[in-house]
Design a protein around this motif. Structure first.
Motif, PDB file in Angstrom:
ATOM      1  N   SER A   1      -4.018   6.928   8.546  1.00 50.46           N
ATOM      2  CA  SER A   1      -3.839   5.486   8.764  1.00 50.46           C
ATOM      3  C   SER A   1      -4.577   4.720   7.675  1.00 50.46           C
ATOM      4  N   VAL A   2      -3.893   3.754   7.057  1.00 46.26           N
ATOM      5  CA  VAL A   2      -4.569   2.917   6.050  1.00 46.26           C
ATOM      6  C   VAL A   2      -4.923   1.540   6.628  1.00 46.26           C
ATOM      7  N   MET A   3      -4.751   1.363   7.926  1.00 53.89           N
ATOM      8  CA  MET A   3      -4.978   0.036   8.519  1.00 53.89           C
ATOM      9  C   MET A   3      -6.467  -0.306   8.564  1.00 53.89           C
TER      10      MET A   3
ATOM     11  N   SER B   1       9.794   3.720   6.854  1.00 48.94           N
ATOM     12  CA  SER B   1      10.401   2.714   7.748  1.00 48.94           C
ATOM     13  C   SER B   1       9.827   1.350   7.416  1.00 48.94           C
ATOM     14  N   VAL B   2      10.698   0.363   7.397  1.00 51.41           N
ATOM     15  CA  VAL B   2      10.316  -1.024   7.106  1.00 51.41           C
ATOM     16  C   VAL B   2      10.916  -1.910   8.189  1.00 51.41           C
ATOM     17  N   GLN B   3      10.602  -3.181   8.114  1.00 50.75           N
ATOM     18  CA  GLN B   3      11.114  -4.070   9.153  1.00 50.75           C
ATOM     19  C   GLN B   3      12.463  -4.673   8.770  1.00 50.75           C
TER      20      GLN B   3
ATOM     21  N   ILE C   1       0.450   5.798   8.332  1.00 51.41           N
ATOM     22  CA  ILE C   1       0.666   4.472   8.941  1.00 51.41           C
ATOM     23  C   ILE C   1       0.235   3.397   7.952  1.00 51.41           C
ATOM     24  N   CYS C   2       1.213   2.638   7.456  1.00 49.02           N
ATOM     25  CA  CYS C   2       0.966   1.627   6.413  1.00 49.02           C
ATOM     26  C   CYS C   2       1.424   0.241   6.838  1.00 49.02           C
ATOM     27  N   VAL C   3       1.357  -0.043   8.140  1.00 49.77           N
ATOM     28  CA  VAL C   3       1.694  -1.406   8.590  1.00 49.77           C
ATOM     29  C   VAL C   3       0.414  -2.216   8.732  1.00 49.77           C
ATOM     30  N   LYS C   4       0.556  -3.524   8.899  1.00 53.85           N
ATOM     31  CA  LYS C   4      -0.599  -4.380   9.161  1.00 53.85           C
ATOM     32  C   LYS C   4      -1.156  -4.028  10.546  1.00 53.85           C
ATOM     33  N   PRO C   5      -2.464  -4.148  10.742  1.00 53.79           N
ATOM     34  CA  PRO C   5      -3.057  -3.806  12.043  1.00 53.79           C
ATOM     35  C   PRO C   5      -2.394  -4.551  13.198  1.00 53.79           C
ATOM     36  N   GLN C   6      -1.984  -5.790  12.959  1.00 51.77           N
ATOM     37  CA  GLN C   6      -1.381  -6.616  14.019  1.00 51.77           C
ATOM     38  C   GLN C   6      -0.047  -6.046  14.501  1.00 51.77           C
ATOM     39  N   VAL C   7       0.551  -5.189  13.681  1.00 51.47           N
ATOM     40  CA  VAL C   7       1.878  -4.650  14.016  1.00 51.47           C
ATOM     41  C   VAL C   7       1.763  -3.262  14.665  1.00 51.47           C
ATOM     42  N   PHE C   8       0.531  -2.742  14.660  1.00 48.73           N
ATOM     43  CA  PHE C   8       0.341  -1.370  15.135  1.00 48.73           C
ATOM     44  C   PHE C   8       0.825  -1.170  16.570  1.00 48.73           C
ATOM     45  N   GLU C   9       0.485  -2.144  17.462  1.00 50.32           N
ATOM     46  CA  GLU C   9       0.892  -2.026  18.872  1.00 50.32           C
ATOM     47  C   GLU C   9       2.416  -1.880  18.981  1.00 50.32           C
ATOM     48  N   GLU C  10       3.106  -2.684  18.180  1.00 54.89           N
ATOM     49  CA  GLU C  10       4.578  -2.658  18.196  1.00 54.89           C
ATOM     50  C   GLU C  10       5.074  -1.289  17.720  1.00 54.89           C
ATOM     51  N   VAL C  11       4.385  -0.773  16.700  1.00 53.91           N
ATOM     52  CA  VAL C  11       4.785   0.534  16.148  1.00 53.91           C
ATOM     53  C   VAL C  11       4.567   1.627  17.186  1.00 53.91           C
TER      54      VAL C  11
ATOM     55  N   MET D   1       0.819  -1.212   0.000  1.00 55.21           N
ATOM     56  CA  MET D   1       0.000   0.000   0.000  1.00 55.21           C
ATOM     57  C   MET D   1       0.855   1.265   0.000  1.00 55.21           C
ATOM     58  N   ALA D   2       1.928   1.241   0.810  1.00 57.72           N
ATOM     59  CA  ALA D   2       2.814   2.406   0.842  1.00 57.72           C
ATOM     60  C   ALA D   2       3.404   2.629  -0.552  1.00 57.72           C
ATOM     61  N   ALA D   3       3.811   1.545  -1.206  1.00 56.04           N
ATOM     62  CA  ALA D   3       4.413   1.674  -2.542  1.00 56.04           C
ATOM     63  C   ALA D   3       3.403   2.274  -3.522  1.00 56.04           C
TER      64      ALA D   3
ATOM     65  N   ASN E   1      14.371   1.299  11.597  1.00 55.78           N
ATOM     66  CA  ASN E   1      14.059   1.624  12.987  1.00 55.78           C
ATOM     67  C   ASN E   1      13.072   2.803  12.963  1.00 55.78           C
ATOM     68  N   THR E   2      11.805   2.505  13.279  1.00 53.32           N
ATOM     69  CA  THR E   2      10.765   3.540  13.185  1.00 53.32           C
ATOM     70  C   THR E   2      11.033   4.689  14.163  1.00 53.32           C
ATOM     71  N   LEU E   3      11.476   4.340  15.353  1.00 49.84           N
ATOM     72  CA  LEU E   3      11.766   5.364  16.369  1.00 49.84           C
ATOM     73  C   LEU E   3      12.770   6.387  15.836  1.00 49.84           C
TER      74      LEU E   3
HETATM   75  N1  LIG Z   1      -3.227  -4.951   0.573  1.00 51.75           N
HETATM   76  C1  LIG Z   1      -4.341  -4.284   0.317  1.00 51.75           C
HETATM   77  O1  LIG Z   1      -5.018  -4.478  -0.711  1.00 51.75           O
HETATM   78  C2  LIG Z   1      -4.802  -3.243   1.285  1.00 51.75           C
HETATM   79  C3  LIG Z   1      -4.216  -3.075   2.513  1.00 51.75           C
HETATM   80  N2  LIG Z   1      -4.653  -2.108   3.372  1.00 51.75           N
HETATM   81  C4  LIG Z   1      -4.013  -1.916   4.662  1.00 51.75           C
HETATM   82  O2  LIG Z   1      -2.699  -1.490   4.420  1.00 51.75           O
HETATM   83  C5  LIG Z   1      -1.852  -1.893   5.478  1.00 51.75           C
HETATM   84  C6  LIG Z   1      -0.576  -2.445   4.893  1.00 51.75           C
HETATM   85  O3  LIG Z   1      -0.898  -3.521   4.044  1.00 51.75           O
HETATM   86  P1  LIG Z   1       0.104  -3.974   2.887  1.00 51.75           P
HETATM   87  O4  LIG Z   1       0.820  -2.790   2.330  1.00 51.75           O
HETATM   88  O5  LIG Z   1      -0.672  -4.853   2.000  1.00 51.75           O
HETATM   89  O6  LIG Z   1       1.116  -4.850   3.765  1.00 51.75           O
HETATM   90  P2  LIG Z   1       2.603  -5.300   3.418  1.00 51.75           P
HETATM   91  O7  LIG Z   1       2.836  -6.565   4.152  1.00 51.75           O
HETATM   92  O8  LIG Z   1       2.851  -5.272   1.959  1.00 51.75           O
HETATM   93  O9  LIG Z   1       3.482  -4.142   4.085  1.00 51.75           O
HETATM   94  C7  LIG Z   1       3.659  -3.993   5.459  1.00 51.75           C
HETATM   95  C8  LIG Z   1       4.929  -3.184   5.690  1.00 51.75           C
HETATM   96  O10 LIG Z   1       5.074  -2.968   7.079  1.00 51.75           O
HETATM   97  C9  LIG Z   1       6.461  -3.143   7.383  1.00 51.75           C
HETATM   98  N3  LIG Z   1       6.612  -3.405   8.814  1.00 51.75           N
HETATM   99  C10 LIG Z   1       6.320  -4.527   9.503  1.00 51.75           C
HETATM  100  N4  LIG Z   1       6.594  -4.338  10.810  1.00 51.75           N
HETATM  101  C11 LIG Z   1       7.072  -3.071  10.935  1.00 51.75           C
HETATM  102  C12 LIG Z   1       7.521  -2.283  12.016  1.00 51.75           C
HETATM  103  N5  LIG Z   1       7.527  -2.747  13.261  1.00 51.75           N
HETATM  104  N6  LIG Z   1       7.924  -1.007  11.779  1.00 51.75           N
HETATM  105  C13 LIG Z   1       7.886  -0.500  10.522  1.00 51.75           C
HETATM  106  N7  LIG Z   1       7.466  -1.205   9.442  1.00 51.75           N
HETATM  107  C14 LIG Z   1       7.072  -2.466   9.655  1.00 51.75           C
HETATM  108  C15 LIG Z   1       6.898  -4.268   6.499  1.00 51.75           C
HETATM  109  O11 LIG Z   1       8.318  -4.255   6.405  1.00 51.75           O
HETATM  110  P3  LIG Z   1       9.094  -5.339   5.508  1.00 51.75           P
HETATM  111  O12 LIG Z   1       8.825  -4.911   4.089  1.00 51.75           O
HETATM  112  O13 LIG Z   1      10.512  -5.157   5.883  1.00 51.75           O
HETATM  113  O14 LIG Z   1       8.530  -6.666   5.854  1.00 51.75           O
HETATM  114  C16 LIG Z   1       6.198  -3.881   5.200  1.00 51.75           C
HETATM  115  O15 LIG Z   1       6.967  -2.946   4.492  1.00 51.75           O
HETATM  116  C17 LIG Z   1      -2.646  -2.889   6.317  1.00 51.75           C
HETATM  117  O16 LIG Z   1      -2.954  -2.303   7.547  1.00 51.75           O
HETATM  118  C18 LIG Z   1      -3.897  -3.171   5.516  1.00 51.75           C
HETATM  119  O17 LIG Z   1      -5.030  -3.293   6.360  1.00 51.75           O
HETATM  120  C19 LIG Z   1      -5.628  -1.241   3.027  1.00 51.75           C
HETATM  121  C20 LIG Z   1      -6.240  -1.353   1.827  1.00 51.75           C
HETATM  122  C21 LIG Z   1      -5.918  -2.379   0.873  1.00 51.75           C
END
Ligand SMILES: NC(=O)C1=CN([C@@H]2O[C@H](COP(=O)(O)OP(=O)(O)OC[C@H]3O[C@@H](n4cnc5c(N)ncnc54)[C@H](OP(=O)(O)O)[C@@H]3O)[C@@H](O)[C@H]2O)C=CC1
Ligand SMILES: O=C(O)[C@@H]1CCC=N1
Length: 297
Positions: free
Chosen positions: A106-108, A45-47, A81-91, A23-25, A66-68
């Motif tokens: 937030s796109v979560m 920031s990515v993981q 905020i473009c992380v998965k909802p499950q990762v939000f707490e960690e963020v 989504m961020a991309a 490192n998000t911090l």
């Molecule tokens: N996919 C879809 O069609 C849609 C998704 N969404 C929402 O978008 C959000 C993202 O989904 P999507 O882009 O598909 O997911 P991706 O898995 O493609 O991307 C998640 C990103 O989060 C990064 N990440 C994981 N943990 C951390 C952390 N602790 N700190 C910083 N970055 C972290 C990952 O890093 P790394 O690359 O290093 O693993 C990855 O770049 C979700 O919340 C979802 O609900 C909303 C609409 C549509």
């Protein structure tokens, strides 16, 4: 103060993406293509180092694992905020208390505004938080996004933040601004339904392949037929007005009396087609409601 590409904010405004996946991309590339943002003002920031390197290879220099560290460097940027909802707490746990973002998008899925405010106590209050639900087709500029926010009387420039977010979303397609109470239902048809549409198109192709049509031809035909049908609903050249007319008007144009299509309608109805689709929308929406309840705890 210079302003870029009509987004209403100074050129130097930094856009900080927490999470740099699909989504961020889609959002970053779409906004850049429309010259809404510039590479040098984007931080991500990515993981994993692997993902970080992928972004750097594409010319993004402000990439962090490192998000911090990133948020510390850009305490007053616009945060997305473009992380998965499950990762939000960690963020949240790596969110510096001194950050004062201009506003937050937030796109979560399944994380309501009140949870976002509650989990980010040091940035809420007078910081506008916006939920944006893009979809996978945002990656080619054909997204269908939804946006919601809560009116915040304490924030002077909330209107400009909302306007920015709307234009940001429009870089990758259309956007509907809706109340949050409808957000999960809208997410189901805007965000999730592309997956089901791919399944529908795959099934169309399977049906033709079962009868001997080549796979490649079947896939192309099925995708184009769905694309054309959607275009007819959205493009007034078809004579169809989506605001006032019923979809059955177009369906009936295809169904010749005693013809082939109505036989297919009969087969679909017999197998619960509409009900299956309605149930999918309700299930996805309910899942987001359930996720929201878990996040509240
Ligand atoms: N996919 C879809 O069609 C849609 C998704 N969404 C929402 O978008 C959000 C993202 O989904 P999507 O882009 O598909 O997911 P991706 O898995 O493609 O991307 C998640 C990103 O989060 C990064 N990440 C994981 N943990 C951390 C952390 N602790 N700190 C910083 N970055 C972290 C990952 O890093 P790394 O690359 O290093 O693993 C990855 O770049 C979700 O919340 C979802 O609900 C909303 C609409 C549509
Ligand atoms: O499946 C999900 O949870 C995300 C949100 C909408 C599309 N993908």
């Amino acid at each position: 103060m210079t302003k870029n590409s009509g987004n209403g904010f100074p050129d130097s405004t930094n856009l900080v993406f927490i999470g740099g996946g699909n989504m961020a991309a889609a959002l970053i590339k779409g906004c850049e293509k429309k010259e809404f943002i510039r590479k040098e003002n984007v931080s991500i920031s990515v993981q994993t180092e692997k993902s970080a390197q992928k972004w750097r290879n594409q010319g993004y220099q402000n990439v962090f694992t490192n998000t911090l560290e990133m948020l510390d460097k850009y305490p007053t940027a616009i945060y997305v905020i473009c992380v998965k909802p499950q990762v939000f707490e960690e963020v949240v746990s790596s969110w510096p208390v001194n950050s004062r973002p201009r506003f937050i998008i937030s796109v979560m899925a399944g994380v309501p505004l009140k949870t976002l405010s509650a989990k980010l106590p040091f940035v809420s209050g007078n910081t506008t938080i916006i939920r944006l639900m893009p979809n996978v087709a945002s990656s080619i500029g054909s997204g269908a996004s939804t946006l919601c926010y809560e009116k915040n009387e304490k924030t002077d420039d909330q209107a400009s933040s909302i306007e920015y977010a709307r234009k940001f979303a429009e870089c990758v397609g259309t956007v509907e601004i809706i109340p949050e109470r409808c957000f999960n239902a809208a997410m189901a048809i805007g965000g999730s339904s592309p997956a089901w549409t791919f399944m529908y198109i795959e099934s169309l192709a399977d049906g033709a392949v079962a009868q001997g049509l080549g796979r490649a031809e079947a896939k192309r035909l099925a995708a184009q037929a769905v694309f054309g049908a959607a275009q007819m609903l959205l493009n007034t050249d078809s004579g169809f007005d989506i605001e006032t007319q019923h979809f059955a008007l177009l369906k009936d144009k295809v169904c010749s009396p005693g013809g082939t299509t109505i036989e297919g309608v009969r087969a679909l109805e017999k197998n619960g087609f509409r009900s299956a689709v309605i149930e999918a929308v309700v299930a996805a929406s309910k899942k987001a409601d359930d996720m929201a309840k878990v996040m509240e705890k």
